[in-house]
Design a protein around this motif. Structure first.
Motif, PDB file in Angstrom:
ATOM      1  N   UNK A  84       0.882  -1.113   0.047  1.00 58.51           N
ATOM      2  CA  UNK A  84       0.033  -0.006   0.062  1.00 58.51           C
ATOM      3  C   UNK A  84       0.764   1.300   0.013  1.00 58.51           C
ATOM      4  N   UNK A  85       1.891   1.310   0.571  1.00 56.38           N
ATOM      5  CA  UNK A  85       2.876   2.482   0.544  1.00 56.38           C
ATOM      6  C   UNK A  85       4.460   2.323  -0.081  1.00 56.38           C
ATOM      7  N   UNK A  86       4.878   3.076  -0.201  1.00 59.07           N
ATOM      8  CA  UNK A  86       6.354   3.291  -0.417  1.00 59.07           C
ATOM      9  C   UNK A  86       7.022   4.379   0.472  1.00 59.07           C
ATOM     10  N   UNK A  87       8.264   4.109   0.981  1.00 53.68           N
ATOM     11  CA  UNK A  87       8.926   4.983   1.845  1.00 53.68           C
ATOM     12  C   UNK A  87      10.389   5.284   1.110  1.00 53.68           C
ATOM     13  N   UNK A  88      10.842   6.626   0.868  1.00 55.72           N
ATOM     14  CA  UNK A  88      11.969   6.731  -0.080  1.00 55.72           C
ATOM     15  C   UNK A  88      12.771   7.979   0.592  1.00 55.72           C
ATOM     16  N   UNK A  89      13.959   8.138   0.356  1.00 56.71           N
ATOM     17  CA  UNK A  89      14.721   9.351   1.025  1.00 56.71           C
ATOM     18  C   UNK A  89      14.398  10.604   0.097  1.00 56.71           C
ATOM     19  N   UNK A  90      14.436  11.712   0.870  1.00 60.29           N
ATOM     20  CA  UNK A  90      13.936  13.106   0.116  1.00 60.29           C
ATOM     21  C   UNK A  90      15.113  13.261  -0.637  1.00 60.29           C
ATOM     22  N   UNK A  91      15.193  13.632  -2.019  1.00 61.98           N
ATOM     23  CA  UNK A  91      16.457  14.143  -2.550  1.00 61.98           C
ATOM     24  C   UNK A  91      16.909  15.508  -2.287  1.00 61.98           C
ATOM     25  N   UNK A 129       6.991   9.013   3.176  1.00 59.43           N
ATOM     26  CA  UNK A 129       6.073   7.985   3.167  1.00 59.43           C
ATOM     27  C   UNK A 129       4.982   8.365   2.344  1.00 59.43           C
ATOM     28  N   UNK A 130       4.762   7.512   1.009  1.00 61.88           N
ATOM     29  CA  UNK A 130       3.546   7.892   0.261  1.00 61.88           C
ATOM     30  C   UNK A 130       2.605   6.594  -0.123  1.00 61.88           C
ATOM     31  N   UNK A 133       0.083   5.748   7.910  1.00 65.67           N
ATOM     32  CA  UNK A 133       0.482   5.536   9.547  1.00 65.67           C
ATOM     33  C   UNK A 133       1.233   4.577   9.762  1.00 65.67           C
ATOM     34  N   UNK A 134       1.181   3.304   9.277  1.00 65.04           N
ATOM     35  CA  UNK A 134       1.762   2.131   9.918  1.00 65.04           C
ATOM     36  C   UNK A 134       2.893   2.202   9.248  1.00 65.04           C
ATOM     37  N   UNK A 135       3.188   2.395   8.058  1.00 65.82           N
ATOM     38  CA  UNK A 135       4.620   2.601   7.394  1.00 65.82           C
ATOM     39  C   UNK A 135       5.390   3.590   7.998  1.00 65.82           C
ATOM     40  N   UNK A 184      13.050   2.292  12.008  1.00 64.33           N
ATOM     41  CA  UNK A 184      14.179   1.895  11.208  1.00 64.33           C
ATOM     42  C   UNK A 184      15.072   3.138  11.467  1.00 64.33           C
ATOM     43  N   UNK A 185      14.692   4.314  11.187  1.00 67.54           N
ATOM     44  CA  UNK A 185      15.707   5.571  11.467  1.00 67.54           C
ATOM     45  C   UNK A 185      16.210   5.559  12.831  1.00 67.54           C
ATOM     46  N   UNK A 186      15.445   5.382  13.851  1.00 68.93           N
ATOM     47  CA  UNK A 186      15.868   5.325  15.093  1.00 68.93           C
ATOM     48  C   UNK A 186      17.055   4.478  15.457  1.00 68.93           C
ATOM     49  N   UNK A 187      16.614   3.308  14.969  1.00 66.03           N
ATOM     50  CA  UNK A 187      17.622   2.143  15.034  1.00 66.03           C
ATOM     51  C   UNK A 187      18.895   2.202  14.576  1.00 66.03           C
ATOM     52  N   UNK A 188      18.952   2.696  13.429  1.00 65.60           N
ATOM     53  CA  UNK A 188      20.081   2.844  12.605  1.00 65.60           C
ATOM     54  C   UNK A 188      20.765   4.084  12.643  1.00 65.60           C
ATOM     55  N   UNK A 189      20.060   5.402  12.641  1.00 68.21           N
ATOM     56  CA  UNK A 189      20.727   6.593  12.774  1.00 68.21           C
ATOM     57  C   UNK A 189      20.819   7.128  14.206  1.00 68.21           C
TER      58      UNK A 189
END
Length: 144
Positions: free
Chosen positions: A33-40, A50-51, A71-73, A80-85
């Motif tokens: 249902x969704x895709x998450x990608x880095x802002x360029x 997240x879209x 919201x789930x994504x 993920x961001x918290x765990x990795x960054x």
């Protein structure tokens, strides 16, 4: 010509093109249902969007179910961001409409990792208002 493709995406929408794989992106997560990608043009390292896969312009067009999927994504990507960054904080922002600084008119949520001293500024400065003003707005907004 109708602006929508057969699969529900908008022909000239940047985010629909990313979802379809027709434009390059740096995906970090996706589901049915969704895709998450880095802002360029990130505000900070890890700034992610997240879209929904289906084109909707804004909060007024997205269904409650689709909003819940986004919201789930958002929740999963924030983890993920918290765990990795390991940021000190995170802004979760949705801008709805041109007056609110929406630039791409496909519903999206920004996740912006924050660190002390990162030099990002508040979106607004505000002062408390009298209780009477709040009561008036509350009465107008009641779901009665």
């Amino acid at each position: 010509a109708h602006p929508f493709c057969d699969d529900g995406r908008m022909d000239d929408c940047t985010f629909c093109k990313i979802v379809a794989g027709d434009s390059p992106s740096y995906r970090v997560a996706e589901d049915d249902h969704t895709v998450a990608f880095l802002d360029i043009a990130p505000a900070n390292p890890g700034h992610t969007l997240v879209v929904p896969r289906t084109h909707v312009r804004n909060i007024w067009e997205i269904s409650e179910a689709a909003h819940a999927q986004v919201a789930g994504m958002v929740h999963r990507v924030a983890a993920l961001l918290n765990a990795t960054l390991a940021p000190d904080g995170m802004n979760v922002v949705h801008s709805n409409g041109e007056a609110a600084w929406q630039e791409v008119f496909h519903f999206h949520v920004h996740l912006v990792p924050r660190w002390h001293g990162d030099d990002l500024r508040l979106m607004w400065n505000s002062e408390p208002v009298p209780p009477h003003d709040l009561e008036q707005i509350q009465q107008r907004l009641s779901f009665d």
